[in-house]
Design an enzyme around this catalytic site. Structure first.
Site, PDB file in Angstrom:
ATOM      1  N   ASP A 125       2.445  -6.910   2.861  1.00 20.99           N
ATOM      2  CA  ASP A 125       1.334  -6.056   3.294  1.00 20.99           C
ATOM      3  C   ASP A 125       1.875  -4.735   3.847  1.00 20.99           C
ATOM      4  O   ASP A 125       1.422  -4.240   4.883  1.00 20.99           O
ATOM      5  CB  ASP A 125       0.445  -6.753   4.324  1.00 20.99           C
ATOM      6  CG  ASP A 125      -0.885  -6.026   4.524  1.00 20.99           C
ATOM      7  OD1 ASP A 125      -1.223  -5.142   3.709  1.00 20.99           O
ATOM      8  OD2 ASP A 125      -1.581  -6.338   5.513  1.00 20.99           O
ATOM      9  N   HIS A 155       0.869  -1.178   0.000  1.00 20.66           N
ATOM     10  CA  HIS A 155       0.000   0.000   0.000  1.00 20.66           C
ATOM     11  C   HIS A 155       0.905   1.228   0.000  1.00 20.66           C
ATOM     12  O   HIS A 155       1.488   1.567   1.033  1.00 20.66           O
ATOM     13  CB  HIS A 155      -0.885   0.017   1.246  1.00 20.66           C
ATOM     14  CG  HIS A 155      -1.752  -1.187   1.410  1.00 20.66           C
ATOM     15  ND1 HIS A 155      -3.084  -1.205   1.049  1.00 20.66           N
ATOM     16  CD2 HIS A 155      -1.482  -2.430   1.904  1.00 20.66           C
ATOM     17  CE1 HIS A 155      -3.597  -2.398   1.324  1.00 20.66           C
ATOM     18  NE2 HIS A 155      -2.637  -3.160   1.839  1.00 20.66           N
ATOM     19  N   ASN A 169      -6.850   0.785  -2.180  1.00 28.90           N
ATOM     20  CA  ASN A 169      -7.557   1.556  -1.152  1.00 28.90           C
ATOM     21  C   ASN A 169      -6.885   2.905  -0.905  1.00 28.90           C
ATOM     22  O   ASN A 169      -6.424   3.222   0.186  1.00 28.90           O
ATOM     23  CB  ASN A 169      -7.692   0.757   0.144  1.00 28.90           C
ATOM     24  CG  ASN A 169      -6.373   0.229   0.668  1.00 28.90           C
ATOM     25  OD1 ASN A 169      -5.460  -0.065  -0.104  1.00 28.90           O
ATOM     26  ND2 ASN A 169      -6.267   0.093   1.968  1.00 28.90           N
ATOM     27  N   HIS A 226      -2.998 -12.382   3.337  1.00 27.59           N
ATOM     28  CA  HIS A 226      -2.594 -12.346   4.750  1.00 27.59           C
ATOM     29  C   HIS A 226      -3.432 -13.264   5.642  1.00 27.59           C
ATOM     30  O   HIS A 226      -4.119 -12.819   6.558  1.00 27.59           O
ATOM     31  CB  HIS A 226      -2.555 -10.926   5.301  1.00 27.59           C
ATOM     32  CG  HIS A 226      -3.675 -10.016   4.893  1.00 27.59           C
ATOM     33  ND1 HIS A 226      -4.992 -10.395   4.857  1.00 27.59           N
ATOM     34  CD2 HIS A 226      -3.651  -8.716   4.519  1.00 27.59           C
ATOM     35  CE1 HIS A 226      -5.728  -9.371   4.475  1.00 27.59           C
ATOM     36  NE2 HIS A 226      -4.940  -8.341   4.255  1.00 27.59           N
ATOM     37  N   ARG A 241      -0.108   4.325  -0.824  1.00 31.57           N
ATOM     38  CA  ARG A 241      -0.880   5.464  -0.300  1.00 31.57           C
ATOM     39  C   ARG A 241      -1.108   6.624  -1.270  1.00 31.57           C
ATOM     40  O   ARG A 241      -1.701   7.628  -0.870  1.00 31.57           O
ATOM     41  CB  ARG A 241      -0.218   6.010   0.971  1.00 31.57           C
ATOM     42  CG  ARG A 241       0.032   5.010   2.074  1.00 31.57           C
ATOM     43  CD  ARG A 241      -1.219   4.326   2.537  1.00 31.57           C
ATOM     44  NE  ARG A 241      -1.027   3.569   3.778  1.00 31.57           N
ATOM     45  CZ  ARG A 241      -1.834   2.619   4.188  1.00 31.57           C
ATOM     46  NH1 ARG A 241      -2.890   2.269   3.455  1.00 31.57           N
ATOM     47  NH2 ARG A 241      -1.614   1.984   5.327  1.00 31.57           N
TER      48      ARG A 241
END
Length: 448
Positions: free
Chosen positions: A305, A64, A96, A234, A66
């Site tokens: 992750d 991620h 996300n 995960h 961001r």
């Protein structure tokens, strides 16, 4: 007449499909052109790798970074800088963000942001929502897209598919393997009061193993009904593993270095909310089950992750603290430390971080040291011992849950498509990352 190469890696011990063996590797036009004794061959550049191991480039299939929307935590440049400094040559970045990556325009925006800024190769997931189900089949086959990601339980961001009809619709809306964050949203809502203020150690009480088991049981049932391949991200609980073992024809399994290394309650006592992630770090029973599953071949992939947050955010009072921790830069050394501790073989490390991701996601020309493949290499010193420190972390958040941990086995160089990107801890070639190619989306040459 000996052949001439752009780059020759000499005297290393390479993890090849034929075994881990001493050999030279010749690179031409970004691809592996020769494997064997190249002692008399000429090259524009040559590196002596005596005493070092040459591994296929490590592929981190869950990060991620961001961007857009939360660049104060991380962005595509800083995240990919952390990746290559940690020996990672390609990443799959999650949807996300703000706004979420749920449309063709949002996908194109991410590729435009990545071009000339990302240091490793990259692919982007498209997020599933009830509103975009009708477009997922078209979105998942865009070049450079890793596939569809569905959040079945709420986590960071706004993406969520929490009812059975929406999940089934998303599963029916495409053909490629779909990745899922598997937690049951209804149970999370019911148990929210168990997340006690100021007590991050209650995180795995709130988001308990049954929350994961219920969700995984449901999504496997729905995937079989829809005839859709799954990748369960995960995985953390002992209870999920028999379900996944019974679904090997359609489901692949990921776990993380954090869940293989940290345990509750100790990590929460020592790190507080800095140990908070979704699904949570659980107790020793679950970690032991994950290791048994890994050694039995049930775990297919290890992804970091990587999910950074600032110290200011993590220092709030739990449960008003965000879940997630950085991990892309520490993935290789943490796992090599487990290799040196004989919890897994070096061959298994390669399968979990290179060959496995390439096989599961149909990555074109990556994941093996073989003729014609991209010249992506993670060069490691298995004997090097060093302490992980916050000051080494290139992620914008500037911290790691492994600060102060001594590990044996470190990346010392990162080579991507024949270009030496990192050497001796320094970034020496920046912004050269390109979109990952997939066998299911091979198309004429494209640009974003």
């Amino acid at each position: 007449m000996p052949e001439r190469f752009d780059l020759v890696l000499r005297n290393g011990t390479a993890a090849t499909p034929s075994g881990i063996l001493p050999t030279d590797i010749g690179v031409t036009a970004g691809c592996i052109a020769a494997i064997g004794d190249l002692g008399r061959s000429a090259s524009a550049e040559s590196i002596d790798l005596s005493g070092l191991h040459v591994l296929p480039g490590v592929i981190d299939t869950q990060v991620h970074f961001r961007e857009p929307g939360a660049e104060h935590k991380e962005d595509l440049e800083t995240g990919s800088r952390a990746a290559v400094l940690g020996g990672v040559t390609a990443v799959f970045e999650m949807p996300n963000t703000h706004p979420p990556t749920t449309s063709r325009a949002a996908i194109a925006d991410k590729f435009a942001r990545a071009k000339g800024r990302m240091h490793c190769d990259y692919a982007f997931y498209v997020g599933a929502t009830p509103a975009n189900v009708g477009a997922l089949a078209e979105l998942e086959v865009q070049p450079g897209v890793a596939g569809v990601k569905a959040f079945l339980g709420s986590s960071t961001g706004t993406l969520l598919l929490d009812d059975e009809a929406s999940i089934l619709a998303a599963l029916r809306a495409g053909q490629r393997r779909m990745a899922v964050h598997s937690e049951d949203e209804a149970r999370l809502k019911e148990r929210r009061a168990l997340a006690l203020p100021g007590k991050p150690g209650t995180h795995p009480v709130w988001r308990d193993a049954e929350t994961a088991r219920l969700s995984t049981e449901r999504v496997l049932r729905l995937a079989r009904h829809a005839g859709r391949r799954l990748h369960v991200l995960h995985v953390t609980s002992a209870e999920e593993l028999p379900l996944l073992a019974g679904a090997r024809d359609l489901a692949t399994v990921e776990t993380t270095p954090q869940h293989l290394t940290l345990t509750a309650p100790e990590c929460y006592e020592r790190l507080g909310s800095y140990a908070q992630m979704n699904p949570p770090i659980r107790d020793q029973r679950h970690r032991d089950a994950l290791w048994a599953a890994l050694q039995a071949g049930l775990i297919d992939v290890i992804g970091s992750d990587h999910a950074p947050h600032t110290r200011e955010e993590k220092d709030r009072v739990y449960p008003e603290t965000p879940s997630g921790m950085p991990g892309v830069q520490t993935l290789v050394t943490i796992l090599l430390n487990h290799v040196n501790a004989r919890r897994m073989s070096l061959e298994r490390f390669v399968d979990l971080t290179s060959t496995g991701p390439a096989r599961i996601f149909g990555i074109a020309a990556k994941g093996r040291i073989a003729i014609g493949y991209d010249a992506d290499f993670t060069i490691v010193d298995l004997k090097k011992e060093q302490k992980i420190e916050n000051r080494w972390i290139a992620s914008r958040c500037g911290w790691t849950p492994f600060d102060g941990m001594s590990t044996r086995g470190w990346p010392v160089a990162t080579i991507i498509r024949g270009a030496i990107v990192v050497r001796d801890g320094s970034l020496i070639a920046s912004g050269g990352g390109r979109p990952v190619r997939f066998q299911e989306t091979i198309a004429p040459a494209f640009t974003y």
